[in-house]
Write a protein that holds these residues in place. Sequence first.
Motif, PDB file in Angstrom:
ATOM      1  N   TYR A 262       0.445  -9.257   3.345  1.00  0.00           N
ATOM      2  CA  TYR A 262      -0.201  -8.219   4.143  1.00  0.00           C
ATOM      3  C   TYR A 262       0.806  -7.529   5.068  1.00  0.00           C
ATOM      4  N   GLU A 263       1.636  -8.338   5.732  1.00  0.00           N
ATOM      5  CA  GLU A 263       2.624  -7.770   6.646  1.00  0.00           C
ATOM      6  C   GLU A 263       3.634  -6.890   5.914  1.00  0.00           C
ATOM      7  N   GLN A 264       4.117  -7.347   4.764  1.00  0.00           N
ATOM      8  CA  GLN A 264       5.091  -6.536   4.012  1.00  0.00           C
ATOM      9  C   GLN A 264       4.455  -5.254   3.492  1.00  0.00           C
ATOM     10  N   TRP A 265       3.200  -5.313   3.134  1.00  0.00           N
ATOM     11  CA  TRP A 265       2.515  -4.117   2.663  1.00  0.00           C
ATOM     12  C   TRP A 265       2.320  -3.130   3.818  1.00  0.00           C
ATOM     13  N   LYS A 266       1.796  -3.620   4.958  1.00  0.00           N
ATOM     14  CA  LYS A 266       1.498  -2.734   6.077  1.00  0.00           C
ATOM     15  C   LYS A 266       2.757  -2.182   6.751  1.00  0.00           C
ATOM     16  N   LYS A 267       3.764  -3.031   6.979  1.00  0.00           N
ATOM     17  CA  LYS A 267       4.934  -2.602   7.743  1.00  0.00           C
ATOM     18  C   LYS A 267       6.022  -1.964   6.889  1.00  0.00           C
TER      19      LYS A 267
END
Length: 172
Positions: free
Chosen positions: A149-154
């Motif tokens: 999720y973090e790699q996708w969002k950021k």
Amino acid sequence: MSLLTSETPLGLWHEVIKSAENRCAIVLNDDLEVYLISLLMRYSNKPEVAQQVFAKNYLEALHRHDRQRHLYLQTVGDQCLLYAGLFPQQAERHHVKVTYFVDLGRAAYSTISKTANDLFWILALQFVALMDVLQSIPEKPVLLPLEAYEQWKKLDSQRALQILREYTKALP
């Protein structure tokens, strides 16, 4: 599971990268593919990459003169790419986000870029796609849902989005 058939290290790395590209649905241009393969060949026998202090190396590189500066910054960019792509869990274990390595690697490559379309500028722009390909080398996803999720969002990692969809069977 893909079967590697080449008999040379170059051929084997090419097969590994092509297979990873297929797994994450990314097609690298020839220059990026060749760069990534040569990077893996250069560092495959150098485990000390995982022990580097990247920000310190980046700052030291900035104080070097022309040719040395270029080589040191390229090394920082390369090592950040390898770390973000091959060891994302190591970063989390050391309480450092993968975004740190992406930001630092992009900065290193773009600092040595001479024009808006040279190889280092493209490496900086395509850093996340290259990271995605490297993270796709193992056939099973190595990212946990929150990491994905973090790699996708950021970072807008398309591979991370794909992994999230596999975990949730829905759109995030």
